[in-house]
Design a protein around this motif. Structure first.
Motif, PDB file in Angstrom:
ATOM      1  N   ILE A  35       0.263  -1.128   0.111  1.00 55.69           N
ATOM      2  CA  ILE A  35       0.032  -0.509   0.522  1.00 55.69           C
ATOM      3  C   ILE A  35       1.081   1.480  -0.046  1.00 55.69           C
ATOM      4  N   ALA A  36       1.886   1.166   0.963  1.00 57.45           N
ATOM      5  CA  ALA A  36       2.931   2.390   0.852  1.00 57.45           C
ATOM      6  C   ALA A  36       3.267   2.787  -0.837  1.00 57.45           C
ATOM      7  N   SER A  37       3.981   1.267  -1.238  1.00 58.11           N
ATOM      8  CA  SER A  37       4.557   1.459  -2.348  1.00 58.11           C
ATOM      9  C   SER A  37       3.069   2.368  -3.464  1.00 58.11           C
ATOM     10  N   LEU A  38       1.825   1.887  -3.452  1.00 57.00           N
ATOM     11  CA  LEU A  38       1.187   2.425  -4.383  1.00 57.00           C
ATOM     12  C   LEU A  38       1.022   4.230  -4.458  1.00 57.00           C
ATOM     13  N   ALA A  39       1.313   4.691  -2.576  1.00 55.33           N
ATOM     14  CA  ALA A  39       1.066   5.945  -2.060  1.00 55.33           C
ATOM     15  C   ALA A  39       1.930   6.436  -2.732  1.00 55.33           C
ATOM     16  N   PHE A  40       3.337   6.006  -2.513  1.00 58.71           N
ATOM     17  CA  PHE A  40       5.084   6.956  -3.322  1.00 58.71           C
ATOM     18  C   PHE A  40       4.009   6.770  -4.547  1.00 58.71           C
ATOM     19  N   SER A  41       3.838   5.700  -5.118  1.00 59.39           N
ATOM     20  CA  SER A  41       3.905   6.205  -7.098  1.00 59.39           C
ATOM     21  C   SER A  41       3.238   7.356  -7.311  1.00 59.39           C
ATOM     22  N   PHE A  42       2.034   7.348  -6.503  1.00 62.04           N
ATOM     23  CA  PHE A  42       1.370   8.904  -6.632  1.00 62.04           C
ATOM     24  C   PHE A  42       1.817   9.871  -5.878  1.00 62.04           C
ATOM     25  N   VAL A  43       2.887   9.971  -4.942  1.00 57.92           N
ATOM     26  CA  VAL A  43       3.104  11.347  -4.949  1.00 57.92           C
ATOM     27  C   VAL A  43       4.478  11.802  -4.975  1.00 57.92           C
ATOM     28  N   LEU A  44       5.352  10.735  -5.697  1.00 60.22           N
ATOM     29  CA  LEU A  44       6.558  11.088  -6.151  1.00 60.22           C
ATOM     30  C   LEU A  44       6.811  12.519  -7.387  1.00 60.22           C
ATOM     31  N   GLY A  45       7.299  13.086  -6.521  1.00 58.22           N
ATOM     32  CA  GLY A  45       7.122  14.589  -8.413  1.00 58.22           C
ATOM     33  C   GLY A  45       6.548  15.517  -8.095  1.00 58.22           C
ATOM     34  N   ARG A  46       4.734  15.110  -6.877  1.00 55.90           N
ATOM     35  CA  ARG A  46       3.799  15.921  -6.876  1.00 55.90           C
ATOM     36  C   ARG A  46       4.043  16.808  -5.807  1.00 55.90           C
ATOM     37  N   VAL A  47       4.633  16.278  -4.500  1.00 51.67           N
ATOM     38  CA  VAL A  47       5.192  17.205  -3.477  1.00 51.67           C
ATOM     39  C   VAL A  47       6.827  17.398  -3.348  1.00 51.67           C
ATOM     40  N   LEU A  81      -4.554  19.927   0.967  1.00 53.89           N
ATOM     41  CA  LEU A  81      -4.531  21.674   0.593  1.00 53.89           C
ATOM     42  C   LEU A  81      -2.889  22.129   0.541  1.00 53.89           C
ATOM     43  N   GLY A  82      -2.225  21.482   0.444  1.00 54.46           N
ATOM     44  CA  GLY A  82      -0.526  22.039   0.533  1.00 54.46           C
ATOM     45  C   GLY A  82      -0.043  22.149  -0.708  1.00 54.46           C
ATOM     46  N   ARG A  83      -0.330  21.672  -1.253  1.00 54.97           N
ATOM     47  CA  ARG A  83      -0.102  21.564  -2.608  1.00 54.97           C
ATOM     48  C   ARG A  83      -0.691  23.334  -3.498  1.00 54.97           C
ATOM     49  N   ARG A  84      -2.354  22.968  -3.162  1.00 53.51           N
ATOM     50  CA  ARG A  84      -3.063  24.141  -3.760  1.00 53.51           C
ATOM     51  C   ARG A  84      -2.831  25.071  -3.401  1.00 53.51           C
ATOM     52  N   LEU A  85      -1.971  25.646  -1.812  1.00 50.97           N
ATOM     53  CA  LEU A  85      -1.416  26.496  -1.242  1.00 50.97           C
ATOM     54  C   LEU A  85       0.028  26.805  -1.852  1.00 50.97           C
ATOM     55  N   ALA A  86       1.198  25.964  -2.369  1.00 48.58           N
ATOM     56  CA  ALA A  86       1.919  26.538  -2.816  1.00 48.58           C
ATOM     57  C   ALA A  86       2.267  27.663  -3.476  1.00 48.58           C
ATOM     58  N   PRO A  87       1.917  27.494  -4.542  1.00 42.40           N
ATOM     59  CA  PRO A  87       1.707  28.949  -5.780  1.00 42.40           C
ATOM     60  C   PRO A  87       1.755  29.619  -4.684  1.00 42.40           C
ATOM     61  N   ARG A  88       0.909  30.302  -3.891  1.00 46.43           N
ATOM     62  CA  ARG A  88       0.668  31.773  -3.553  1.00 46.43           C
ATOM     63  C   ARG A  88       1.378  32.018  -2.207  1.00 46.43           C
ATOM     64  N   LEU A  89       1.365  31.088  -0.823  1.00 51.01           N
ATOM     65  CA  LEU A  89       2.298  30.874   0.110  1.00 51.01           C
ATOM     66  C   LEU A  89       3.698  31.166   0.207  1.00 51.01           C
ATOM     67  N   GLY A  90       3.927  29.433  -0.637  1.00 47.56           N
ATOM     68  CA  GLY A  90       4.949  29.043  -1.220  1.00 47.56           C
ATOM     69  C   GLY A  90       5.237  27.679  -0.303  1.00 47.56           C
ATOM     70  N   ASN A  91       6.040  26.988  -0.795  1.00 46.62           N
ATOM     71  CA  ASN A  91       6.407  25.646  -0.196  1.00 46.62           C
ATOM     72  C   ASN A  91       5.978  25.569   1.276  1.00 46.62           C
ATOM     73  N   TRP A  92       7.081  26.395   2.169  1.00 41.82           N
ATOM     74  CA  TRP A  92       7.338  26.406   3.331  1.00 41.82           C
ATOM     75  C   TRP A  92       5.825  26.718   3.424  1.00 41.82           C
ATOM     76  N   ASN A  93       5.734  28.027   3.933  1.00 43.62           N
ATOM     77  CA  ASN A  93       4.757  28.310   4.742  1.00 43.62           C
ATOM     78  C   ASN A  93       3.308  27.638   4.578  1.00 43.62           C
ATOM     79  N   ALA A  94       3.080  26.787   2.828  1.00 42.32           N
ATOM     80  CA  ALA A  94       2.125  26.034   2.544  1.00 42.32           C
ATOM     81  C   ALA A  94       2.348  24.724   3.507  1.00 42.32           C
ATOM     82  N   THR A  95       3.109  24.347   3.634  1.00 42.50           N
ATOM     83  CA  THR A  95       3.249  22.679   4.300  1.00 42.50           C
ATOM     84  C   THR A  95       3.234  23.185   5.352  1.00 42.50           C
ATOM     85  N   LEU A  96       3.417  23.919   6.200  1.00 44.45           N
ATOM     86  CA  LEU A  96       3.148  24.880   7.959  1.00 44.45           C
ATOM     87  C   LEU A  96       1.681  24.836   7.936  1.00 44.45           C
ATOM     88  N   THR A  97       0.581  25.763   6.863  1.00 43.35           N
ATOM     89  CA  THR A  97      -0.865  25.943   7.079  1.00 43.35           C
ATOM     90  C   THR A  97      -1.325  24.295   6.923  1.00 43.35           C
TER      91      THR A  97
END
Length: 277
Positions: free
Chosen positions: A101-113, A178-194
């Protein structure tokens, strides 16, 4: 990502889960079995004390001999088998299943986070899986040894625990989105914290909404033994997910690097002279 690549990652995830399960079994046997045996001893001593008290009360009130104690139900599987073959089977199956299951989750998030390497993404996936699948549910419904809790409420407690796992996983996925959608406006760090703050807040709300475990720890149960059991439970899970993250990261890195090299060689391979017209 191609289906063949996902299939290769799935196989490697299950293999990494198997290896992680072997390490987790060793830790569970060395660290987890002593408090389990101690808990069973406490349970048996309590049962013997209650039976002796009941027999003494019967003799005192009735004036006659106490009735013969009912024969104890014979165990279908002995404790030595449970603590070795049974424990190994359960932990290894658990590791293989969650590794897949974790490998499938890895396949989904690779390059997206973020632009993380496969090895770093594997480590993040393992950390996220440990947090959502085990740590958060554990904080709400901590593991208890055999002598703690009413056997009649096992079904209810199991249902609540798996419900907490489901909510935790869904909230974790929501935090990633949520973090992916906020990243363009807040930046990666602030989006991750939010997103992380939102996950913590939503988890705290779930803790308040879901009912507590109504089976209180018995006053006579040793607190040190309960603490030792719960520490051992967390240790087994930490070992499993750390080993999985390391092993799967190495395997995934090699697989994806090989696929990239193969694709690059195919793209730059010179064409035959007959194909040049």
């Amino acid at each position: 990502m191609y289906a063949s690549t996902v299939r290769g990652l799935l196989v490697r995830g299950m293999l990494a889960g198997l290896i992680a399960g072997l390490f987790a079994f060793a830790v569970a046997y060395v660290v987890g079995e002593p408090p389990v045996r101690g808990s069973i001893a406490v349970e048996e001593a309590t049962a013997a004390h209650d039976a002796a008290g009941a027999a003494a009360g019967h003799a005192g009130h009735g004036g006659g001999a106490a009735p013969a104690a009912a024969e104890e139900e014979e165990e279908l599987v002995s404790r030595p088998v449970q603590s070795t073959v049974g424990l190994a089977t359960g932990v290894l199956v658990y590791g293989v299943a969650l590794g897949g299951i974790a490998s499938l989750a890895f396949s989904f998030v690779l390059g997206r986070v973020g632009g993380f390497s496969p090895r770093a993404t594997a480590a993040l996936t393992a950390a996220g899986a440990f947090t959502t699948v085990y740590l958060v549910p554990f904080l709400k419904y901590p593991a208890s040894p055999p002598a703690v809790g009413n056997p009649d409420t096992i079904g209810q407690r199991t249902t609540l625990f798996f419900l907490m796992i489901l909510l935790s996983v869904l909230l974790g996925v929501g935090a990633i989105i949520l973090g992916r959608r906020l990243a363009p406006r807040l930046g990666n760090w602030n989006a991750t914290l939010t997103a992380g703050g939102g996950f913590v807040a939503a988890t705290a709300l779930a803790f308040l909404v879901l009912p507590d475990n109504t089976d209180a720890v018995k006053p006579e149960f040793p607190a040190a033994l309960l603490w030792e059991f719960r520490v051992a439970s967390v240790t087994v899970q930490v070992v499993m997910w750390v080993v999985f993250g390391i092993v799967f990261g190495v395997l995934a890195q090699r697989l994806l690097a090989h696929r990239t090299d193969s694709a690059g060689d195919g793209a730059t391979a010179p064409q035959p002279a007959s194909a040049l017209g």
